[in-house]
Design an enzyme around this catalytic site. Structure first.
Site, PDB file in Angstrom:
ATOM      1  N   GLU A  62      19.099  12.581 -24.716  1.00  0.00           N
ATOM      2  CA  GLU A  62      19.403  14.006 -24.743  1.00  0.00           C
ATOM      3  C   GLU A  62      20.907  14.273 -24.766  1.00  0.00           C
ATOM      4  O   GLU A  62      21.376  15.210 -25.434  1.00  0.00           O
ATOM      5  CB  GLU A  62      18.750  14.709 -23.550  1.00  0.00           C
ATOM      6  N   HIS A 131       7.191  17.228 -16.680  1.00  0.00           N
ATOM      7  CA  HIS A 131       6.657  17.868 -17.881  1.00  0.00           C
ATOM      8  C   HIS A 131       6.291  19.337 -17.656  1.00  0.00           C
ATOM      9  O   HIS A 131       5.794  19.990 -18.568  1.00  0.00           O
ATOM     10  CB  HIS A 131       5.405  17.134 -18.380  1.00  0.00           C
TER      11      HIS A 131
END
Length: 326
Positions: A62, A131
């Site tokens: 990321e 998540h």
């Protein structure tokens, strides 16, 4: 063109397609977004249409995704980064908050950084750790970033295009539990301003405010309350930074009561900011304290406990009852 019924995921897909078609400088970047179409298939079909130089599969990194996007923006491109899940954003946190948010100011406004970071966020999908988080407050606190979150397919379609057209960095928080929600999308219509909040249900006794997936829960609570004789107004924030307070203030001046709801933990949150600002700016209109309904100040629990953690219509209506009791 008449309105068509699309899911939220498909509406964002169509918005991305329109942005890619309208501007050759728009690029999509992210993990598994090209060949696979993303884990939620939001970018499905775009690589085949626009090619691998504009819809790009990246390494699982990321920080590298955001850092590369910053460099591309400096060269005149408009990169759109996907963070695969909300809880995966933290390796890119330094690039976002220490670099991307500050570079326009560092250049005294002479250099723009039109980077969009798409973040699927929130609960209700029964997923595992990392998540189902709601990290929006970290970024709303960071000066130099714009934050928006669509609650409907219509907004998903238009707001992603508006975010890409912005010359400032935009964090685009997509409520993943609403990806399969269907709604009308009018491509020939006039969209609301990107940072405008909006009244989505009128009422006279209590104002409910939320964003993203919570808006549907607020509307559900308002329907139940109406059956019991209570008139509730619902406002969709849409933009988390900056926040458009005018519709909220107008509503509270009418109802005298405000309940703010969100999936994220309550402390130091977007809901906290809304509550504090309304208490400050509409004190003499309030007939009861501003109340907040939120996720708990704990890490997001295992999937079996998410229904306990996340606010539902019952918890919102309990807050409505408390507000009306004053």
């Amino acid at each position: 063109m008449s309105a068509e019924t699309l899911t939220m995921a498909k509406a964002i897909n169509e918005g991305l397609r329109a942005a890619l078609a309208n501007d050759a400088k728009v690029l999509l970047m992210g993990e598994d977004i090209a060949t696979l179409g993303g884990v939620f298939r939001v970018t499905e079909g775009l690589k085949a249409e626009f090619g691998e130089t504009r819809v790009i599969d990246t390494p699982l990194a990321e920080s590298a995704i955001v850092g590369t996007a910053i460099g591309l923006a400096m060269r005149g491109f408009r990169p759109v980064c996907e963070i695969q899940f909300d809880g995966f954003i933290y390796p890119g946190f330094d690039q976002i908050t220490s670099q991307l948010a500050k570079l326009t100011g560092r250049h005294e406004g002479n250099q723009s950084f039109p980077v969009v970071i798409r973040v699927p966020y929130g609960g209700h999908i029964g997923a595992v750790e990392h998540h189902q988080e709601s990290p929006e407050a970290y970024f709303a606190h960071t000066a130099g970033l714009r934050l928006v979150s669509p609650a409907t397919p219509e907004d998903g379609y238009w707001m992603i295009q508006q975010a890409i057209a912005s010359n400032d960095p935009v964090m685009f928080f997509e409520p993943k539990s609403r990806y399969w929600q269907r709604g009308e999308v009018d491509r020939s219509g006039e969209p609301s301003a990107l940072h405008a909040s909006r009244v989505v249900r009128t009422g006279t006794e209590v104002t409910l405010v939320g964003h993203g997936a919570m808006v549907a829960t607020l509307l559900q609570a308002a329907e139940i309350a109406a059956e019991e004789g209570t008139s509730i107004e619902v406002i969709d924030l849409r933009s988390l930074s900056p926040i458009d307070y005018d519709p909220i203030l107008t509503s509270v001046q009418k109802t005298g009561r405000l309940v703010v709801a969100q999936e994220a933990p309550g402390s130091a949150s977007v809901g906290s900011e809304v509550a504090a600002t309304i208490a400050e700016r509409a004190f003499y209109s309030l007939q009861a304290p501003v109340l907040r309904v939120s996720g708990y100040d704990t890490p997001f629990p295992p999937a079996k406990l998410e229904a306990v953690y996340l606010p539902d219509a019952d918890r919102i209506l309990e807050a409505v009852d408390r507000s009306l009791a004053y």
